[in-house]
Structure formats: C-alpha cells, structure tokens
Design a protein around this motif. Structure first.
Motif, PDB file in Angstrom:
ATOM      1  N   ALA A 174     -47.467-154.547 -14.474  1.00  0.00           N
ATOM      2  CA  ALA A 174     -47.306-153.163 -14.927  1.00  0.00           C
ATOM      3  C   ALA A 174     -47.148-152.184 -13.775  1.00  0.00           C
ATOM      4  N   GLY A 175     -47.679-152.527 -12.608  1.00  0.00           N
ATOM      5  CA  GLY A 175     -47.643-151.608 -11.483  1.00  0.00           C
ATOM      6  C   GLY A 175     -46.504-151.838 -10.510  1.00  0.00           C
ATOM      7  N   TYR A 176     -45.843-153.007 -10.609  1.00  0.00           N
ATOM      8  CA  TYR A 176     -44.830-153.343  -9.604  1.00  0.00           C
ATOM      9  C   TYR A 176     -43.534-153.857 -10.235  1.00  0.00           C
ATOM     10  N   TYR A 177     -43.573-155.029 -10.876  1.00  0.00           N
ATOM     11  CA  TYR A 177     -42.332-155.657 -11.339  1.00  0.00           C
ATOM     12  C   TYR A 177     -41.628-154.848 -12.422  1.00  0.00           C
ATOM     13  N   VAL A 178     -42.356-154.461 -13.470  1.00  0.00           N
ATOM     14  CA  VAL A 178     -41.718-153.749 -14.582  1.00  0.00           C
ATOM     15  C   VAL A 178     -41.206-152.370 -14.166  1.00  0.00           C
ATOM     16  N   PRO A 179     -41.994-151.541 -13.445  1.00  0.00           N
ATOM     17  CA  PRO A 179     -41.437-150.251 -13.032  1.00  0.00           C
ATOM     18  C   PRO A 179     -40.242-150.367 -12.095  1.00  0.00           C
ATOM     19  N   LEU A 180     -40.237-151.360 -11.203  1.00  0.00           N
ATOM     20  CA  LEU A 180     -39.066-151.547 -10.343  1.00  0.00           C
ATOM     21  C   LEU A 180     -37.839-151.889 -11.184  1.00  0.00           C
ATOM     22  N   TYR A 181     -38.039-152.701 -12.209  1.00  0.00           N
ATOM     23  CA  TYR A 181     -36.939-153.044 -13.108  1.00  0.00           C
ATOM     24  C   TYR A 181     -36.426-151.785 -13.819  1.00  0.00           C
ATOM     25  N   ASP A 182     -37.352-150.935 -14.278  1.00  0.00           N
ATOM     26  CA  ASP A 182     -36.962-149.723 -15.009  1.00  0.00           C
ATOM     27  C   ASP A 182     -36.358-148.664 -14.089  1.00  0.00           C
ATOM     28  N   LEU A 183     -36.708-148.704 -12.806  1.00  0.00           N
ATOM     29  CA  LEU A 183     -36.191-147.727 -11.840  1.00  0.00           C
ATOM     30  C   LEU A 183     -34.901-148.198 -11.159  1.00  0.00           C
ATOM     31  N   TYR A 184     -34.439-149.378 -11.536  1.00  0.00           N
ATOM     32  CA  TYR A 184     -33.257-149.958 -10.885  1.00  0.00           C
ATOM     33  C   TYR A 184     -32.064-149.008 -10.955  1.00  0.00           C
ATOM     34  N   GLY A 185     -31.362-148.882  -9.844  1.00  0.00           N
ATOM     35  CA  GLY A 185     -30.187-148.018  -9.774  1.00  0.00           C
ATOM     36  C   GLY A 185     -30.459-146.699  -9.082  1.00  0.00           C
ATOM     37  N   LEU A 186     -31.752-146.323  -8.956  1.00  0.00           N
ATOM     38  CA  LEU A 186     -32.105-145.055  -8.317  1.00  0.00           C
ATOM     39  C   LEU A 186     -32.263-145.207  -6.810  1.00  0.00           C
ATOM     40  N   THR A 187     -32.108-144.114  -6.115  1.00  0.00           N
ATOM     41  CA  THR A 187     -32.501-144.022  -4.708  1.00  0.00           C
ATOM     42  C   THR A 187     -33.728-143.126  -4.652  1.00  0.00           C
ATOM     43  N   LEU A 188     -34.820-143.652  -4.146  1.00  0.00           N
ATOM     44  CA  LEU A 188     -36.077-142.915  -4.081  1.00  0.00           C
ATOM     45  C   LEU A 188     -36.335-142.467  -2.650  1.00  0.00           C
ATOM     46  N   ALA A 189     -36.951-141.323  -2.497  1.00  0.00           N
ATOM     47  CA  ALA A 189     -37.273-140.848  -1.155  1.00  0.00           C
ATOM     48  C   ALA A 189     -38.203-141.821  -0.447  1.00  0.00           C
ATOM     49  N   GLN A 190     -39.187-142.323  -1.200  1.00  0.00           N
ATOM     50  CA  GLN A 190     -40.156-143.265  -0.640  1.00  0.00           C
ATOM     51  C   GLN A 190     -40.921-143.919  -1.773  1.00  0.00           C
ATOM     52  N   ILE A 191     -41.356-145.145  -1.525  1.00  0.00           N
ATOM     53  CA  ILE A 191     -42.271-145.827  -2.436  1.00  0.00           C
ATOM     54  C   ILE A 191     -43.573-146.073  -1.680  1.00  0.00           C
ATOM     55  N   ARG A 192     -44.681-145.621  -2.261  1.00  0.00           N
ATOM     56  CA  ARG A 192     -45.998-145.893  -1.691  1.00  0.00           C
ATOM     57  C   ARG A 192     -46.703-146.928  -2.555  1.00  0.00           C
ATOM     58  N   PHE A 193     -47.451-147.813  -1.917  1.00  0.00           N
ATOM     59  CA  PHE A 193     -48.095-148.902  -2.640  1.00  0.00           C
ATOM     60  C   PHE A 193     -49.610-148.687  -2.657  1.00  0.00           C
ATOM     61  N   ALA A 194     -50.138-148.515  -3.843  1.00  0.00           N
ATOM     62  CA  ALA A 194     -51.555-148.221  -4.010  1.00  0.00           C
ATOM     63  C   ALA A 194     -52.364-149.502  -4.147  1.00  0.00           C
ATOM     64  N   PRO A 195     -53.559-149.568  -3.546  1.00  0.00           N
ATOM     65  CA  PRO A 195     -54.382-150.772  -3.655  1.00  0.00           C
ATOM     66  C   PRO A 195     -54.979-150.976  -5.037  1.00  0.00           C
ATOM     67  N   THR A 196     -55.165-149.884  -5.801  1.00  0.00           N
ATOM     68  CA  THR A 196     -55.736-149.987  -7.147  1.00  0.00           C
ATOM     69  C   THR A 196     -55.036-148.995  -8.072  1.00  0.00           C
ATOM     70  N   PRO A 197     -55.096-149.222  -9.382  1.00  0.00           N
ATOM     71  CA  PRO A 197     -54.498-148.260 -10.332  1.00  0.00           C
ATOM     72  C   PRO A 197     -55.128-146.872 -10.228  1.00  0.00           C
ATOM     73  N   LYS A 198     -56.432-146.807  -9.999  1.00  0.00           N
ATOM     74  CA  LYS A 198     -57.104-145.513  -9.879  1.00  0.00           C
ATOM     75  C   LYS A 198     -56.527-144.699  -8.719  1.00  0.00           C
ATOM     76  N   ILE A 200     -53.528-144.566  -7.729  1.00  0.00           N
ATOM     77  CA  ILE A 200     -52.258-143.947  -8.135  1.00  0.00           C
ATOM     78  C   ILE A 200     -52.516-142.586  -8.778  1.00  0.00           C
ATOM     79  N   LEU A 201     -53.506-142.522  -9.666  1.00  0.00           N
ATOM     80  CA  LEU A 201     -53.835-141.239 -10.292  1.00  0.00           C
ATOM     81  C   LEU A 201     -54.414-140.263  -9.273  1.00  0.00           C
ATOM     82  N   GLN A 202     -55.139-140.787  -8.284  1.00  0.00           N
ATOM     83  CA  GLN A 202     -55.672-139.932  -7.226  1.00  0.00           C
ATOM     84  C   GLN A 202     -54.539-139.295  -6.428  1.00  0.00           C
ATOM     85  N   TRP A 203     -53.543-140.090  -6.071  1.00  0.00           N
ATOM     86  CA  TRP A 203     -52.400-139.569  -5.314  1.00  0.00           C
ATOM     87  C   TRP A 203     -51.634-138.532  -6.129  1.00  0.00           C
ATOM     88  N   LEU A 204     -51.493-138.788  -7.432  1.00  0.00           N
ATOM     89  CA  LEU A 204     -50.821-137.824  -8.298  1.00  0.00           C
ATOM     90  C   LEU A 204     -51.582-136.503  -8.330  1.00  0.00           C
TER      91      LEU A 204
END
Length: 297
Positions: free
Chosen positions: A149-173, A175-179
């Motif tokens: 849910a945090g890596y494979y599926v979102p990358l599949y759904d984001l396919y085709g885009l150019t993103l400024a950057q991807i940051r990799f969070a150690p835990t799901p929590k 991700i919400l903290q960074w947001l």
C-alpha cells in the motif's frame, strides 16, 4: 587367521555402533525454526501477540523456535531473500516477492475478504490538489520498498508522472507527520494505517485524494528449505491451533488463500521504475515512452 577375522569383526561392530550413536544424537537434536514478522515502531508490544503461537509451535514440532522482528520492509526483504525465516507472517508486498521468486510456500490467509486493504494518496485538505495529475512536479512520500500500500500500488497509480522528489518514510505514521509539517505535498499509505494514525494529529485535516484497487490480504508463508516432514507438522499444528492463538497471530486456518497472480504482475510492472524513484526529479515512466513523448512534441 580366525583371530584376525574376529578382530576385523570387532572393528566393524564398533564402527557401526559409533555411527548409530551419532545418528541417534543427531535425531535427538532439536530443530530450529525462526518466525519472521514486520513490527514497525510498536516493538515489543506488537510482538507479544506472537508469544503463545511461538510456544505452541515449539511444543507441537519439538523445535527450538525464535521470533525475529523486522522493523521495516527492507529488513524483511533481506531476510526473505537470504531464506533466514522459516515461517513468515507476511504483508501483501512481501508475499508477492516471496511467492514470485519461489522462495516460500503460502500456508494460510491472514484474514478473510473484509481484511483486504487499499492504498490511499492523502493530502492536506487546504491544498489545491484535486486529482492525481495535479501531483506532477510535487514532492510525494512513499513507504519502504516491499510495502504494497505504501510503495508498489502508489507507484503503479502514479505511473506517467514526473515528480519533484520522492521521500521514503520508515513508517506509515511518519508519512502523516511529514504531511502535517508541510515537507511533502502528498503521501501514500494503507487505508487501515490512515484510520489508525490520523487521530494522532487532531489539529490537522487530511483529505483522501485517491483510493486504489483492493490489495489481497497478507499470508503466512513457509520456507521451502524447511524439511518436508517438518513442513507437514507445522501445517497440521497451525490448522489445529486453538482459536485464541490463531486470533492473536492474525491468521485464519479456514480462509481461502488469496490469488496473488494479478498482484505479482502489478509488482513486476513497477520494479523497472525502481532505478528512477530515487532520482530528482523522479520520472515515473520508461525511457522508451519518454523518447516518444519528446518526438510527439
């Protein structure tokens, strides 16, 4: 001549007895089994629920059983690839990797149909982002490699885009903290984790931008290197385990093991993008497609 034959016979008997004793000692040596789980930051608290299962399997198989946690998917992938875990309570992303490489055998489902999950792309409610396409040239937070849910599926759904950057969070929590801090524009995590952690940010209003397809439930895996008779003992013991033990460990002996073929195909489509996800910017499409886009322009 007779005495020489008698001496040879004695030597043969001694050798047979020695080999026999060695085999008996080898047979009496307890087998060792390692149970692998992904624990995230909950640590000891989340591992306690496996203690009774660990003791039960040790008793039923006459084995020395140890519980070995991995605190993120990257550690878990390494243990799976090295075949260090004999029994694995694997979330979906790890299941796809383990089954696809034929390293592990699916034993039991870790839930029924209702336990299936989805991946969410989440933004702050006051952001002007309304659709996936609006994430172009934005900073996105993903989970670790190995997370469905945090890596494979979102990358599949984001396919085709150019993103400024991807940051990799150690835990799901995280991700919400960074947001909440505004250091990323959107983040990907499972629907279950979103509901679990969102309440820890009472002053922040999150909005779900995108909900993915259903992801199959996790699976209890058995290492292919486990001796066949022991495999049968483990499977029998787990299928006959008391309901309170199976509930704590999180598997359902009577549930149908989900079909992972489609999800494995999804993961295989994403893997070629992995060289690009750490680049800045992160171009989530293949080189051939990029060249065609340039020509069409």
């Amino acid at each position: 001549m007779l005495s020489r034959r008698f001496l040879l016979l004695q030597i043969v008997l001694i050798l047979l007895l020695t080999v026999g004793c060695g085999l008996e000692q080898e047979t009496d040596t307890p087998k060792k089994l390692t149970i692998g789980v992904v624990s995230y930051e909950q640590g000891t608290v989340s591992l306690d629920k496996y203690n009774r299962f660990k003791e039960y399997i040790a008793q039923k198989t006459h084995s020395l059983v140890e519980l070995e946690p991995a605190y993120n998917e990257l550690q878990a992938i390494e243990q799976i690839q090295r075949k260090q875990w004999d029994i694995v309570f694997a979330p979906p992303g790890l299941v796809a990797i383990a089954i696809n490489k034929e390293l592990y055998i699916p034993l039991f489902s870790m839930g029924g149909v209702s336990s299936r999950q989805r991946s969410l792309l989440v933004v702050l409610d006051d952001k002007p982002i309304q659709k996936i396409g609006d994430l172009a040239y934005k900073t996105i937070a993903l989970g670790q490699k190995g997370s469905a849910a945090g890596y494979y599926v979102p990358l599949y759904d984001l396919y085709g885009l150019t993103l400024a950057q991807i940051r990799f969070a150690p835990t799901p929590k995280t991700i919400l903290q960074w947001l909440s801090e505004g250091s990323v524009d959107a983040g990907a995590l499972s629907e279950i984790d979103f509901e679990l952690y969102r309440h820890q940010f009472p002053t922040i209003k999150f909005r779900i931008l995108h909900t993915s397809r259903w992801i199959p439930s996790g699976v209890v895996l058995l290492g292919s290197t486990v001796e066949r008779n022991l495999q049968q003992q483990i499977q029998k013991a787990m299928s006959e385990a008391p309901a309170d033990i199976t509930a704590d460990a999180g598997y359902v002996p009577t549930a149908k093991i989900p079909n992972y073929q489609q999800f494995i195909k999804l993961v295989e489509k994403v893997i070629p993008l992995e060289e690009r996800v750490k680049q800045t910017p992160a171009v989530l499409r293949f080189e051939e497609q990029s060249e065609k886009s340039k020509v069409s322009q």
